[in-house]
Design a protein around this motif. Sequence first.
Motif, PDB file in Angstrom:
ATOM      1  N   LEU A  74       0.843  -1.187   0.000  1.00  0.00           N
ATOM      2  CA  LEU A  74       0.000   0.000   0.000  1.00  0.00           C
ATOM      3  C   LEU A  74       0.884   1.244   0.000  1.00  0.00           C
ATOM      4  O   LEU A  74       2.017   1.211   0.522  1.00  0.00           O
ATOM      5  CB  LEU A  74      -0.907   0.016   1.241  1.00  0.00           C
ATOM      6  N   PRO A  75       0.408   2.348  -0.539  1.00  0.00           N
ATOM      7  CA  PRO A  75       1.239   3.553  -0.575  1.00  0.00           C
ATOM      8  C   PRO A  75       1.308   4.295   0.759  1.00  0.00           C
ATOM      9  O   PRO A  75       2.107   5.224   0.906  1.00  0.00           O
ATOM     10  CB  PRO A  75       0.545   4.424  -1.630  1.00  0.00           C
ATOM     11  N   TYR A  76       0.485   3.896   1.723  1.00  0.00           N
ATOM     12  CA  TYR A  76       0.482   4.543   3.039  1.00  0.00           C
ATOM     13  C   TYR A  76       0.823   3.512   4.108  1.00  0.00           C
ATOM     14  O   TYR A  76       0.797   2.298   3.869  1.00  0.00           O
ATOM     15  CB  TYR A  76      -0.884   5.175   3.315  1.00  0.00           C
ATOM     16  N   SER A  77       1.136   3.994   5.299  1.00  0.00           N
ATOM     17  CA  SER A  77       1.554   3.108   6.390  1.00  0.00           C
ATOM     18  C   SER A  77       0.352   2.473   7.068  1.00  0.00           C
ATOM     19  O   SER A  77      -0.694   3.099   7.246  1.00  0.00           O
ATOM     20  CB  SER A  77       2.362   3.896   7.424  1.00  0.00           C
ATOM     21  N   VAL A  78       0.533   1.227   7.476  1.00  0.00           N
ATOM     22  CA  VAL A  78      -0.460   0.493   8.247  1.00  0.00           C
ATOM     23  C   VAL A  78       0.269  -0.170   9.408  1.00  0.00           C
ATOM     24  O   VAL A  78       1.399  -0.649   9.254  1.00  0.00           O
ATOM     25  CB  VAL A  78      -1.173  -0.575   7.386  1.00  0.00           C
ATOM     26  N   ALA A  79      -0.366  -0.178  10.571  1.00  0.00           N
ATOM     27  CA  ALA A  79       0.281  -0.767  11.743  1.00  0.00           C
ATOM     28  C   ALA A  79      -0.735  -1.512  12.588  1.00  0.00           C
ATOM     29  O   ALA A  79      -1.945  -1.271  12.491  1.00  0.00           O
ATOM     30  CB  ALA A  79       0.951   0.320  12.583  1.00  0.00           C
ATOM     31  N   THR A  80      -0.241  -2.416  13.393  1.00  0.00           N
ATOM     32  CA  THR A  80      -1.087  -2.963  14.459  1.00  0.00           C
ATOM     33  C   THR A  80      -0.940  -2.034  15.648  1.00  0.00           C
ATOM     34  O   THR A  80       0.168  -1.562  15.966  1.00  0.00           O
ATOM     35  CB  THR A  80      -0.676  -4.387  14.847  1.00  0.00           C
ATOM     36  N   VAL A  81      -2.058  -1.749  16.302  1.00  0.00           N
ATOM     37  CA  VAL A  81      -2.056  -0.797  17.403  1.00  0.00           C
ATOM     38  C   VAL A  81      -2.806  -1.385  18.595  1.00  0.00           C
ATOM     39  O   VAL A  81      -3.600  -2.324  18.445  1.00  0.00           O
ATOM     40  CB  VAL A  81      -2.710   0.546  16.988  1.00  0.00           C
ATOM     41  N   ALA A  82      -2.557  -0.831  19.760  1.00  0.00           N
ATOM     42  CA  ALA A  82      -3.267  -1.220  20.973  1.00  0.00           C
ATOM     43  C   ALA A  82      -3.850   0.032  21.609  1.00  0.00           C
ATOM     44  O   ALA A  82      -3.144   1.036  21.768  1.00  0.00           O
ATOM     45  CB  ALA A  82      -2.326  -1.914  21.950  1.00  0.00           C
ATOM     46  N   GLU A  83      -5.134  -0.008  21.933  1.00  0.00           N
ATOM     47  CA  GLU A  83      -5.763   1.130  22.591  1.00  0.00           C
ATOM     48  C   GLU A  83      -5.174   1.317  23.989  1.00  0.00           C
ATOM     49  O   GLU A  83      -4.830   0.354  24.664  1.00  0.00           O
ATOM     50  CB  GLU A  83      -7.273   0.934  22.695  1.00  0.00           C
ATOM     51  N   ILE A  84      -5.060   2.577  24.407  1.00  0.00           N
ATOM     52  CA  ILE A  84      -4.570   2.883  25.746  1.00  0.00           C
ATOM     53  C   ILE A  84      -5.543   3.826  26.435  1.00  0.00           C
ATOM     54  O   ILE A  84      -6.265   4.591  25.787  1.00  0.00           O
ATOM     55  CB  ILE A  84      -3.157   3.505  25.724  1.00  0.00           C
ATOM     56  N   ASP A  85      -5.577   3.758  27.748  1.00  0.00           N
ATOM     57  CA  ASP A  85      -6.431   4.617  28.570  1.00  0.00           C
ATOM     58  C   ASP A  85      -5.609   5.173  29.720  1.00  0.00           C
ATOM     59  O   ASP A  85      -4.534   4.670  30.048  1.00  0.00           O
ATOM     60  CB  ASP A  85      -7.615   3.827  29.148  1.00  0.00           C
ATOM     61  N   ASP A  86      -6.145   6.213  30.348  1.00  0.00           N
ATOM     62  CA  ASP A  86      -5.530   6.699  31.574  1.00  0.00           C
ATOM     63  C   ASP A  86      -5.718   5.659  32.679  1.00  0.00           C
ATOM     64  O   ASP A  86      -6.693   4.899  32.669  1.00  0.00           O
ATOM     65  CB  ASP A  86      -6.152   8.034  31.993  1.00  0.00           C
ATOM     66  N   THR A  87      -4.792   5.650  33.613  1.00  0.00           N
ATOM     67  CA  THR A  87      -4.794   4.590  34.631  1.00  0.00           C
ATOM     68  C   THR A  87      -5.036   5.115  36.045  1.00  0.00           C
ATOM     69  O   THR A  87      -4.866   4.379  37.019  1.00  0.00           O
ATOM     70  CB  THR A  87      -3.455   3.838  34.616  1.00  0.00           C
ATOM     71  N   ASP A  88      -5.415   6.398  36.160  1.00  0.00           N
ATOM     72  CA  ASP A  88      -5.575   6.961  37.507  1.00  0.00           C
ATOM     73  C   ASP A  88      -6.951   7.605  37.663  1.00  0.00           C
ATOM     74  O   ASP A  88      -7.077   8.801  37.917  1.00  0.00           O
ATOM     75  CB  ASP A  88      -4.484   7.983  37.814  1.00  0.00           C
ATOM     76  N   ALA A  89      -7.992   6.822  37.484  1.00  0.00           N
ATOM     77  CA  ALA A  89      -9.357   7.332  37.634  1.00  0.00           C
ATOM     78  C   ALA A  89      -9.532   7.966  39.011  1.00  0.00           C
ATOM     79  O   ALA A  89      -8.994   7.500  40.006  1.00  0.00           O
ATOM     80  CB  ALA A  89     -10.359   6.191  37.455  1.00  0.00           C
ATOM     81  N   ASN A  90     -10.301   9.065  39.028  1.00  0.00           N
ATOM     82  CA  ASN A  90     -10.619   9.795  40.268  1.00  0.00           C
ATOM     83  C   ASN A  90      -9.391  10.399  40.936  1.00  0.00           C
ATOM     84  O   ASN A  90      -9.361  10.572  42.161  1.00  0.00           O
ATOM     85  CB  ASN A  90     -11.332   8.870  41.267  1.00  0.00           C
ATOM     86  N   ALA A  91      -8.368  10.729  40.133  1.00  0.00           N
ATOM     87  CA  ALA A  91      -7.140  11.294  40.705  1.00  0.00           C
ATOM     88  C   ALA A  91      -7.156  12.816  40.744  1.00  0.00           C
ATOM     89  O   ALA A  91      -6.190  13.424  41.202  1.00  0.00           O
ATOM     90  CB  ALA A  91      -5.930  10.824  39.894  1.00  0.00           C
ATOM     91  N   VAL A  92      -8.221  13.443  40.256  1.00  0.00           N
ATOM     92  CA  VAL A  92      -8.298  14.902  40.185  1.00  0.00           C
ATOM     93  C   VAL A  92      -9.272  15.399  41.242  1.00  0.00           C
ATOM     94  O   VAL A  92     -10.408  14.916  41.331  1.00  0.00           O
ATOM     95  CB  VAL A  92      -8.742  15.353  38.782  1.00  0.00           C
ATOM     96  N   SER A  93      -8.838  16.366  42.032  1.00  0.00           N
ATOM     97  CA  SER A  93      -9.686  16.885  43.107  1.00  0.00           C
ATOM     98  C   SER A  93     -10.735  17.849  42.564  1.00  0.00           C
ATOM     99  O   SER A  93     -10.607  18.379  41.451  1.00  0.00           O
ATOM    100  CB  SER A  93      -8.832  17.599  44.151  1.00  0.00           C
ATOM    101  N   ASP A  94     -11.762  18.109  43.370  1.00  0.00           N
ATOM    102  CA  ASP A  94     -12.795  19.078  42.986  1.00  0.00           C
ATOM    103  C   ASP A  94     -12.190  20.466  42.796  1.00  0.00           C
ATOM    104  O   ASP A  94     -12.575  21.193  41.876  1.00  0.00           O
ATOM    105  CB  ASP A  94     -13.896  19.137  44.050  1.00  0.00           C
ATOM    106  N   ASP A  95     -11.240  20.845  43.648  1.00  0.00           N
ATOM    107  CA  ASP A  95     -10.607  22.163  43.521  1.00  0.00           C
ATOM    108  C   ASP A  95      -9.817  22.266  42.219  1.00  0.00           C
ATOM    109  O   ASP A  95      -9.838  23.318  41.548  1.00  0.00           O
ATOM    110  CB  ASP A  95      -9.679  22.423  44.708  1.00  0.00           C
TER     111      ASP A  95
END
Length: 218
Positions: free
Chosen positions: A95-116
């Motif tokens: 193909l004339p363009y690049s193709v790759a295998t990829v893995a989805e990523i997410d943030d790993t620190d849910a609820n790490a941000v304070s209300d302030d």
Amino acid sequence: MPRLPLFPLNVVLFPGTPMPLHIFEPRYCTMLADCLEGDERFGIIYSATSEPPPAGSVGCTAHIHASQLLDDGRSNIVVVGESRFIVERYLDEALPYSVATVAEIDDTDANAVSDDQMKDLARLGEAYLQALHDLNDSIGSVVDFTDDPEVLSFQLSAALELEPGHKQDLLATRLTGERVRQLLRLFPPLVRDLADRARVHVRARGNGKSHHPFTPGS
């Protein structure tokens, strides 16, 4: 390990944010046509040289929401960022363009941000976007903010006028708390600068305008 066509660009796409693109290189016109015949998705990945970055780089899946084919084969499209991914390996395909295998990523620190922190980030984001709104003579209201820390951090990262390399750092971090802390450090000087520019722009826009109508012969 999903297979994904890749579009290296000197811009950074964030999840949940739209981006207009003009597709003109033949290889990416071919990629767009293939994507439109498939699931209407490709990956945008930051590259200062427009060539594919190495495996291990982080990008964002782009979902094609609108496309306009022009007479000369170029296209105007609008994509919306979906999930982030990391490039696992490039595939050797005819193909004339690049193709790759990829893995989805997410943030790993849910609820790490304070209300302030959320309140401070929303306040600074609103001030920044209002100044940008005034500077560009935009019509309408400033966007509403989500109460989801990760989504808000992506929304405001996309809005910032920063060098693409700095935006890539914000995209690549997998800690919402760290991204929010970076934004809280970045925003204050940028808000001051943009607000100053907006005030100068508003004043300049009014220069030379009389408050009294001119009457010939007066």
